[in-house]
Every structure is written in structure tokens, then in C-alpha cells.
Design a protein around this motif. Structure first.
Motif, PDB file in Angstrom:
ATOM      1  N   UNK A 104     -13.241 -18.250   3.373  1.00 40.73           N
ATOM      2  CA  UNK A 104     -13.950 -18.305   2.264  1.00 40.73           C
ATOM      3  C   UNK A 104     -14.152 -17.175   1.284  1.00 40.73           C
ATOM      4  N   UNK A 105     -13.385 -16.041   1.517  1.00 39.04           N
ATOM      5  CA  UNK A 105     -13.291 -15.173   0.687  1.00 39.04           C
ATOM      6  C   UNK A 105     -12.480 -15.186  -0.368  1.00 39.04           C
ATOM      7  N   UNK A 106     -12.203 -14.180  -1.426  1.00 39.67           N
ATOM      8  CA  UNK A 106     -11.620 -14.328  -2.565  1.00 39.67           C
ATOM      9  C   UNK A 106     -10.043 -14.589  -2.460  1.00 39.67           C
ATOM     10  N   UNK A 107      -9.548 -13.269  -1.364  1.00 37.97           N
ATOM     11  CA  UNK A 107      -8.404 -13.006  -1.361  1.00 37.97           C
ATOM     12  C   UNK A 107      -8.153 -12.287   0.130  1.00 37.97           C
ATOM     13  N   UNK A 108      -7.198 -12.257   0.772  1.00 38.24           N
ATOM     14  CA  UNK A 108      -6.568 -11.858   2.008  1.00 38.24           C
ATOM     15  C   UNK A 108      -5.324 -11.407   1.634  1.00 38.24           C
ATOM     16  N   UNK A 109      -5.125 -10.027   1.763  1.00 37.01           N
ATOM     17  CA  UNK A 109      -3.978  -9.289   1.232  1.00 37.01           C
ATOM     18  C   UNK A 109      -3.323  -8.365   2.624  1.00 37.01           C
ATOM     19  N   UNK A 110      -2.205  -8.844   2.999  1.00 32.61           N
ATOM     20  CA  UNK A 110      -1.342  -8.368   4.186  1.00 32.61           C
ATOM     21  C   UNK A 110       0.116  -7.676   3.486  1.00 32.61           C
ATOM     22  N   UNK A 111       0.444  -6.662   4.293  1.00 30.17           N
ATOM     23  CA  UNK A 111       1.651  -6.272   3.997  1.00 30.17           C
ATOM     24  C   UNK A 111       2.747  -7.215   4.852  1.00 30.17           C
ATOM     25  N   UNK A 112       4.150  -6.807   4.182  1.00 30.53           N
ATOM     26  CA  UNK A 112       5.240  -7.395   5.056  1.00 30.53           C
ATOM     27  C   UNK A 112       5.956  -6.710   5.964  1.00 30.53           C
ATOM     28  N   UNK A 113       6.300  -7.108   7.052  1.00 32.42           N
ATOM     29  CA  UNK A 113       6.937  -6.527   8.134  1.00 32.42           C
ATOM     30  C   UNK A 113       7.932  -7.143   8.606  1.00 32.42           C
ATOM     31  N   UNK A 114       8.827  -7.675   7.929  1.00 28.57           N
ATOM     32  CA  UNK A 114      10.086  -8.541   8.160  1.00 28.57           C
ATOM     33  C   UNK A 114      11.102  -7.441   8.756  1.00 28.57           C
ATOM     34  N   UNK A 115      12.234  -8.234   8.890  1.00 27.18           N
ATOM     35  CA  UNK A 115      13.298  -7.562   9.591  1.00 27.18           C
ATOM     36  C   UNK A 115      14.506  -7.322   8.687  1.00 27.18           C
ATOM     37  N   UNK A 116      14.208  -7.296   7.340  1.00 24.94           N
ATOM     38  CA  UNK A 116      15.026  -6.823   6.226  1.00 24.94           C
ATOM     39  C   UNK A 116      16.262  -7.508   6.321  1.00 24.94           C
ATOM     40  N   UNK A 117      17.383  -6.847   6.397  1.00 21.10           N
ATOM     41  CA  UNK A 117      18.551  -7.203   5.950  1.00 21.10           C
ATOM     42  C   UNK A 117      19.322  -8.559   6.717  1.00 21.10           C
ATOM     43  N   UNK A 118      18.828  -8.487   7.829  1.00 22.14           N
ATOM     44  CA  UNK A 118      19.466  -9.986   8.560  1.00 22.14           C
ATOM     45  C   UNK A 118      18.854 -11.203   7.869  1.00 22.14           C
ATOM     46  N   UNK A 119      19.844 -11.921   7.397  1.00 27.70           N
ATOM     47  CA  UNK A 119      19.497 -13.191   6.677  1.00 27.70           C
ATOM     48  C   UNK A 119      18.485 -13.123   5.562  1.00 27.70           C
ATOM     49  N   UNK A 120      18.044 -11.836   5.205  1.00 27.65           N
ATOM     50  CA  UNK A 120      17.144 -11.465   4.086  1.00 27.65           C
ATOM     51  C   UNK A 120      15.657 -11.967   4.371  1.00 27.65           C
ATOM     52  N   UNK A 121      15.317 -12.029   5.712  1.00 24.68           N
ATOM     53  CA  UNK A 121      14.040 -12.127   6.095  1.00 24.68           C
ATOM     54  C   UNK A 121      12.963 -11.106   5.874  1.00 24.68           C
ATOM     55  N   UNK A 122      11.964 -11.455   4.931  1.00 23.54           N
ATOM     56  CA  UNK A 122      11.468 -10.055   4.422  1.00 23.54           C
ATOM     57  C   UNK A 122       9.942 -10.355   4.945  1.00 23.54           C
TER      58      UNK A 122
END
Length: 297
Positions: A104-122
Motif C-alpha cells: 500500500x505504499x507509494x513505491x518499493x525500491x530495490x537494487x539489482x544483484x544479478x549475475x551480470x554477463x551470463x546470458x545478460x541476466x541483471x
């Protein structure tokens, strides 16, 4: 302060989370909202020895979690020293806490901690789970140096009202222009059953209707529309959003178990190189998420 006027951000001590905190602080300031900074510690799930080491200042796992939260607060204060900020330290799996705290809040903000180069999954697992289960819009932040480009929003044949509303809010708060895109999907080898002229006219009608709605929602921002044609809807959106300040998409998903977030939103989250906002809603405060049903497939 009205509880709903809150931007929530998760911080785990990583570089990506620090970028998310700084972005969230700027967004909360622009929206005249409170910022709620949350750190979730996993240590109590692993050990009950959380106390300090005798004779060692600032030691112990509980104190370590508090230091991490204080570090996150410092990141938020750095660019927005006057911002109203509340901090919250909780124990357990981050995704479980964040989905409840942000409902119910205005916005949830999270950072991305993907695996980078492998298949471009970010994108990492927590970010993906929030995009699939949260009961408010979710912004996944890629970089601290994102371009000052337009807000780009993808709309489907329904007009994607929730995504368009979120995009207008983002453009207004960042004082950016808004680009509305609609993709005509033409699968390779697929024989057109509809007259191409009629299909193109229908696509432009979708965009023009969305432009009118956006100008009513945010009359002070510049709005443009584009009709794209591609065999891949996610590819068209990703190409159109290069250099964007943020890309906004809806979701047809109903959570992780019921089918993730929809194929288009999933692809954009995994492969976009800038911030992405997934439009989600809650019908009641703290209630289940109401999906936008606007992600193009």
C-alpha cells in the motif's frame, strides 16, 4: 505523516543497494514523501550468538546489522539531508519482510544483484520476487549514473492504465519527458489475418488514447508516442528504452507460484541496463496485489 505517502527501500550493504537507497531518497524528496529504510538481517536464522564479544567495541552480529542500517541511512542523507527518514531493522528473509512492509505504499525500491554477463541476466532473486509479489509499484535500480533521459512506458491494447499512471508520476517528479510506446507483435513466419492498414490504425489509436490520458494526468510534461513493429515485444521495448531515465511496464503475473510476472516484464527486468519500474497495486492496505494486466506478451 500519511502512512501511504512513503517510499520504501531495502538496504543490505551492497553497492547495488547503496545505489538504490540514493535513488529512493531523491524520489522520496521529489514526491514529498517519507523514506522508510529497511535492513533485513539473516543472522538469527543461522545462530543465536548475536551479542558483542567481551571487551571489543562495536562487535557482535546484532551490532553489525545496526551498523549496516546506519550506513544505509548515511547514503540516504548524503544527497537529501532534510528528508524525513525512518529506519527499520528486521530479522529474517528480506523478501518476506519487504512485501509486508511496502504493501500500500507509494513505491518499493530495490537494487539489482544479478549475475551480470551470463546470458545478460541483471536481476537478483529478491528483486524478482518483489516484482512478482509486492502490493505497490516496484523500482529495480541498475546504476547510480542512469541517464537523464525520458520516462519510457510500454502500453498494450488496454491502455495499461496503472503503468501509464506510474509513468506520469515518474515523469512529473523527475521533470522528464514521457515516451509512450506500443508494440505491434508480428511473429516470424506468422501470416497476418488482419488487414495491415487496420492493424496499424488500431495501434496508433492505442497510442493516441494513451497520450491524451497522460496529458490529463500530467499536463506539465512533454509527451510523445511511438508505434513499434517487431517479432519480439521485449526486444522492441528494450531497444526503445536505451538511454531512458526509467522504463515502466505492467505485469500480468499473480506472484511467483501463479506464473511470475508475465513474459514481457520478466524479460525487461532481466535485460534492461537502466532502472525499471513494475506497476503493481493493492486493493486494500496490506492486502494482496492487484496486477496491471498491461504487460504485452
Amino acid at each position: 505523516m500519511n502512512d501511504s505517502r512513503t517510499v520504501v527501500v531495502g538496504y543490505d550493504g551492497s553497492v547495488e543497494a547503496a545505489q538504490a537507497v540514493r535513488w529512493a531518497a531523491r524520489q522520496a524528496s521529489a514526491r514529498h514523501c517519507q523514506l522508510l529504510l529497511v535492513h533485513c538481517s539473516l543472522w538469527p536464522l543461522l545462530t543465536d550468538k548475536l551479542g558483542p564479544v567481551p571487551g571489543v567495541a562495536d562487535s557482535g552480529l546484532e551490532r553489525s546489522a545496526q551498523i549496516t542500517l546506519e550506513e544505509g541511512l548515511s547514503h540516504a542523507r548524503h544527497g537529501e539531508p532534510e528528508l524525513d527518514i525512518e529506519t527499520k531493522l528486521v530479522y529474517g528473509w528480506p523478501a518476506e519482510h519487504l512485501v509486508k512492509i511496502s504493501a500500500g505504499k507509494d513505491l518499493l525500491v530495490v537494487g539489482s544483484r544479478g549475475i551480470g554477463g551470463f546470458m545478460g541476466l541483471l536481476i537478483g532473486s529478491v528483486s524478482l520476487e518483489m516484482a512478482a509479489t509486492a502490493a505497490c509499484p516496484v523500482a529495480v535500480i541498475r546504476s547510480d549514473d542512469h541517464p537523464k533521459g525520458p520516462v519510457v512506458v510500454a502500453v498494450n491494447g488496454t491502455g495499461s492504465s496503472a503503468a501509464l499512471e506510474d509513468a506520469c508520476t515518474m515523469a512529473s517528479t523527475s521533470q522528464s519527458s514521457l515516451t509512450i510506446i506500443h508494440v505491434r507483435h508480428t511473429p516470424a513466419g506468422y501470416r497476418q489475418l488482419r488487414d495491415p492498414v487496420d492493424a496499424e490504425a488500431a495501434a496508433y489509436e492505442v497510442v493516441n488514447t494513451a497520450i491524451e490520458a497522460a496529458r490529463a494526468l500530467a499536463p506539465a510534461i512533454a509527451v510523445e508516442g511511438r508505434v513499434l513493429t517487431d517479432t519480439s515485444i521485449p526486444r522492441a521495448i528494450l531497444n526503445a528504452s536505451k538511454g531512458a531515465g526509467i522504463t515502466v511496464v505492467g505485469t500480468k503475473g499473480q506472484g511467483l507460484i501463479r506464473g511470475t510476472i508475465g513474459s514481457t516484464a520478466h524479460a525487461v527486468l532481466h535485460h534492461a541496463h537502466g532502472p525499471v519500474l513494475i506497476s503493481r497495486r493493492s486493493t486494500t492496505r496490506g492486502g494482496p496485489a492487484e496486477t496491471d494486466n498491461s504487460a504485452q506478451r
